[in-house]
Write a protein that holds these residues in place. Structure first.
Motif, PDB file in Angstrom:
ATOM      1  N   ALA A 165       0.846  -1.190   0.000  1.00  0.00           N
ATOM      2  CA  ALA A 165       0.000   0.000   0.000  1.00  0.00           C
ATOM      3  C   ALA A 165       0.880   1.238   0.000  1.00  0.00           C
ATOM      4  O   ALA A 165       2.013   1.222   0.479  1.00  0.00           O
ATOM      5  CB  ALA A 165      -0.902   0.013   1.223  1.00  0.00           C
ATOM      6  N   VAL A 166       0.319   2.312  -0.561  1.00  0.00           N
ATOM      7  CA  VAL A 166       0.980   3.614  -0.583  1.00  0.00           C
ATOM      8  C   VAL A 166      -0.019   4.634  -0.078  1.00  0.00           C
ATOM      9  O   VAL A 166      -1.122   4.735  -0.598  1.00  0.00           O
ATOM     10  CB  VAL A 166       1.434   4.001  -2.004  1.00  0.00           C
ATOM     11  CG1 VAL A 166       2.083   5.363  -1.997  1.00  0.00           C
ATOM     12  CG2 VAL A 166       2.368   2.967  -2.576  1.00  0.00           C
ATOM     13  N   ASP A 167       0.360   5.374   0.960  1.00  0.00           N
ATOM     14  CA  ASP A 167      -0.497   6.444   1.485  1.00  0.00           C
ATOM     15  C   ASP A 167       0.225   7.763   1.245  1.00  0.00           C
ATOM     16  O   ASP A 167       1.133   8.135   1.982  1.00  0.00           O
ATOM     17  CB  ASP A 167      -0.767   6.228   2.967  1.00  0.00           C
ATOM     18  CG  ASP A 167      -1.803   7.185   3.524  1.00  0.00           C
ATOM     19  OD1 ASP A 167      -2.194   8.134   2.807  1.00  0.00           O
ATOM     20  OD2 ASP A 167      -2.226   6.980   4.674  1.00  0.00           O
ATOM     21  N   ASP A 200       5.341   7.559  -8.740  1.00  0.00           N
ATOM     22  CA  ASP A 200       5.804   6.431  -9.532  1.00  0.00           C
ATOM     23  C   ASP A 200       5.623   5.092  -8.818  1.00  0.00           C
ATOM     24  O   ASP A 200       5.862   4.045  -9.418  1.00  0.00           O
ATOM     25  CB  ASP A 200       7.283   6.606  -9.890  1.00  0.00           C
ATOM     26  CG  ASP A 200       7.510   7.814 -10.786  1.00  0.00           C
ATOM     27  OD1 ASP A 200       6.603   8.143 -11.572  1.00  0.00           O
ATOM     28  OD2 ASP A 200       8.601   8.413 -10.697  1.00  0.00           O
ATOM     29  N   LEU A 201       5.226   5.112  -7.553  1.00  0.00           N
ATOM     30  CA  LEU A 201       5.028   3.874  -6.794  1.00  0.00           C
ATOM     31  C   LEU A 201       3.756   3.178  -7.244  1.00  0.00           C
ATOM     32  O   LEU A 201       2.737   3.822  -7.491  1.00  0.00           O
ATOM     33  CB  LEU A 201       4.956   4.166  -5.300  1.00  0.00           C
ATOM     34  CG  LEU A 201       6.200   4.760  -4.659  1.00  0.00           C
ATOM     35  CD1 LEU A 201       5.895   5.186  -3.236  1.00  0.00           C
ATOM     36  CD2 LEU A 201       7.315   3.754  -4.670  1.00  0.00           C
ATOM     37  N   ALA A 202       3.808   1.860  -7.348  1.00  0.00           N
ATOM     38  CA  ALA A 202       2.642   1.073  -7.735  1.00  0.00           C
ATOM     39  C   ALA A 202       2.526  -0.130  -6.801  1.00  0.00           C
ATOM     40  O   ALA A 202       3.519  -0.807  -6.516  1.00  0.00           O
ATOM     41  CB  ALA A 202       2.768   0.604  -9.179  1.00  0.00           C
ATOM     42  N   VAL A 203       1.317  -0.386  -6.331  1.00  0.00           N
ATOM     43  CA  VAL A 203       1.077  -1.532  -5.446  1.00  0.00           C
ATOM     44  C   VAL A 203       1.400  -2.805  -6.213  1.00  0.00           C
ATOM     45  O   VAL A 203       1.050  -2.957  -7.377  1.00  0.00           O
ATOM     46  CB  VAL A 203      -0.386  -1.527  -4.948  1.00  0.00           C
ATOM     47  CG1 VAL A 203      -0.682  -2.778  -4.145  1.00  0.00           C
ATOM     48  CG2 VAL A 203      -0.649  -0.290  -4.114  1.00  0.00           C
ATOM     49  N   GLY A 204       2.094  -3.729  -5.568  1.00  0.00           N
ATOM     50  CA  GLY A 204       2.497  -4.978  -6.191  1.00  0.00           C
ATOM     51  C   GLY A 204       3.921  -4.942  -6.716  1.00  0.00           C
ATOM     52  O   GLY A 204       4.471  -5.959  -7.108  1.00  0.00           O
ATOM     53  N   GLN A 205       4.515  -3.792  -6.704  1.00  0.00           N
ATOM     54  CA  GLN A 205       5.866  -3.585  -7.184  1.00  0.00           C
ATOM     55  C   GLN A 205       6.869  -4.036  -6.128  1.00  0.00           C
ATOM     56  O   GLN A 205       6.658  -3.854  -4.936  1.00  0.00           O
ATOM     57  CB  GLN A 205       6.007  -2.098  -7.475  1.00  0.00           C
ATOM     58  CG  GLN A 205       7.310  -1.637  -8.007  1.00  0.00           C
ATOM     59  CD  GLN A 205       7.264  -0.140  -8.278  1.00  0.00           C
ATOM     60  OE1 GLN A 205       6.709   0.612  -7.486  1.00  0.00           O
ATOM     61  NE2 GLN A 205       7.821   0.273  -9.387  1.00  0.00           N
ATOM     62  N   TRP A 206       7.988  -4.629  -6.554  1.00  0.00           N
ATOM     63  CA  TRP A 206       9.048  -5.000  -5.637  1.00  0.00           C
ATOM     64  C   TRP A 206       9.964  -3.804  -5.447  1.00  0.00           C
ATOM     65  O   TRP A 206      10.387  -3.185  -6.414  1.00  0.00           O
ATOM     66  CB  TRP A 206       9.827  -6.202  -6.161  1.00  0.00           C
ATOM     67  CG  TRP A 206       9.040  -7.457  -6.046  1.00  0.00           C
ATOM     68  CD1 TRP A 206       8.186  -7.964  -6.977  1.00  0.00           C
ATOM     69  CD2 TRP A 206       8.983  -8.333  -4.936  1.00  0.00           C
ATOM     70  NE1 TRP A 206       7.603  -9.119  -6.508  1.00  0.00           N
ATOM     71  CE2 TRP A 206       8.086  -9.371  -5.253  1.00  0.00           C
ATOM     72  CE3 TRP A 206       9.601  -8.355  -3.691  1.00  0.00           C
ATOM     73  CZ2 TRP A 206       7.790 -10.402  -4.373  1.00  0.00           C
ATOM     74  CZ3 TRP A 206       9.318  -9.393  -2.822  1.00  0.00           C
ATOM     75  CH2 TRP A 206       8.422 -10.393  -3.165  1.00  0.00           C
ATOM     76  N   VAL A 207      10.230  -3.468  -4.187  1.00  0.00           N
ATOM     77  CA  VAL A 207      11.061  -2.314  -3.856  1.00  0.00           C
ATOM     78  C   VAL A 207      12.122  -2.725  -2.848  1.00  0.00           C
ATOM     79  O   VAL A 207      12.009  -3.753  -2.181  1.00  0.00           O
ATOM     80  CB  VAL A 207      10.220  -1.145  -3.281  1.00  0.00           C
ATOM     81  CG1 VAL A 207       9.245  -0.629  -4.310  1.00  0.00           C
ATOM     82  CG2 VAL A 207       9.509  -1.537  -2.009  1.00  0.00           C
ATOM     83  N   GLY A 208      13.130  -1.918  -2.747  1.00  0.00           N
ATOM     84  CA  GLY A 208      14.187  -2.131  -1.767  1.00  0.00           C
ATOM     85  C   GLY A 208      14.756  -0.789  -1.364  1.00  0.00           C
ATOM     86  O   GLY A 208      14.431   0.243  -1.954  1.00  0.00           O
ATOM     87  N   GLY A 209      15.605  -0.803  -0.364  1.00  0.00           N
ATOM     88  CA  GLY A 209      16.216   0.445   0.053  1.00  0.00           C
ATOM     89  C   GLY A 209      16.830   0.345   1.428  1.00  0.00           C
ATOM     90  O   GLY A 209      17.184  -0.740   1.895  1.00  0.00           O
ATOM     91  N   PHE A 210      16.925   1.498   2.074  1.00  0.00           N
ATOM     92  CA  PHE A 210      17.539   1.572   3.400  1.00  0.00           C
ATOM     93  C   PHE A 210      16.640   2.386   4.308  1.00  0.00           C
ATOM     94  O   PHE A 210      16.152   3.449   3.921  1.00  0.00           O
ATOM     95  CB  PHE A 210      18.923   2.224   3.314  1.00  0.00           C
ATOM     96  CG  PHE A 210      19.737   2.060   4.552  1.00  0.00           C
ATOM     97  CD1 PHE A 210      20.403   0.881   4.814  1.00  0.00           C
ATOM     98  CD2 PHE A 210      19.826   3.087   5.482  1.00  0.00           C
ATOM     99  CE1 PHE A 210      21.154   0.724   5.966  1.00  0.00           C
ATOM    100  CE2 PHE A 210      20.575   2.945   6.634  1.00  0.00           C
ATOM    101  CZ  PHE A 210      21.237   1.761   6.880  1.00  0.00           C
ATOM    102  N   VAL A 211      16.398   1.865   5.513  1.00  0.00           N
ATOM    103  CA  VAL A 211      15.528   2.528   6.482  1.00  0.00           C
ATOM    104  C   VAL A 211      16.310   2.771   7.767  1.00  0.00           C
ATOM    105  O   VAL A 211      17.162   1.971   8.148  1.00  0.00           O
ATOM    106  CB  VAL A 211      14.252   1.689   6.739  1.00  0.00           C
ATOM    107  CG1 VAL A 211      14.577   0.380   7.410  1.00  0.00           C
ATOM    108  CG2 VAL A 211      13.247   2.453   7.549  1.00  0.00           C
TER     109      VAL A 211
END
Length: 134
Positions: A47-49, A85-96
């Motif tokens: 989800a994206v809010d 540009d974010l889409a639900v179901g998309q694989w993402v990665g990064g640093f938190v």
């Protein structure tokens, strides 16, 4: 006799003040609760809010919620991207990394990453767009 009492009472008073000062110094020098430095993350976007500036990653056991800030760097194919540009179901990665309040805040967010464990041909569903036919 009174001189001895006076010396003993002054010595006792000094020792009490010294012990209290040592207790206060120890209490103020205690290290603050240290937050972890951060960690990498990877997952499927659930989800994206946009109004709350959060993203939710689906997990096997629970969902993880990460907060976005104005300083969050978002990239797609090593090019700058936006939250649109974010889409639900998309694989993402990064640093938190946790912010001063302890909330997990995204430092870097990479879109369109290759799904792990799927072999070399398994890629993000958003990347596998059908070719344009005329």
């Amino acid at each position: 006799m009174t001189t001895i009492r006076l010396i003993l009472s002054v010595t006792l008073a000094c020792s009490i003040f010294a012990s209290r000062a040592a207790e206060q110094k120890t209490a103020t020098n205690a290290p603050a609760a240290k937050l972890p430095n951060g960690m990498p993350f990877y997952g499927k976007l659930g989800a994206v809010d946009k109004s709350a500036q959060t993203i939710t990653l689906d997990g096997k056991e629970k969902k993880r919620i990460f907060h976005l800030t104005a300083s969050t760097r978002i990239h797609r194919d090593k090019q700058p991207a936006t939250i649109d540009d974010l889409a639900v179901g998309q694989w993402v990665g990064g640093f938190v990394r946790p912010d001063p309040n302890g909330r997990p805040t995204v430092v870097t967010l990479n879109l369109a990453v290759v799904q792990r464990g799927g072999g070399p041909t398994t890629t993000n569903a958003v990347n596998n767009r059908p070719p344009n036919r005329k």
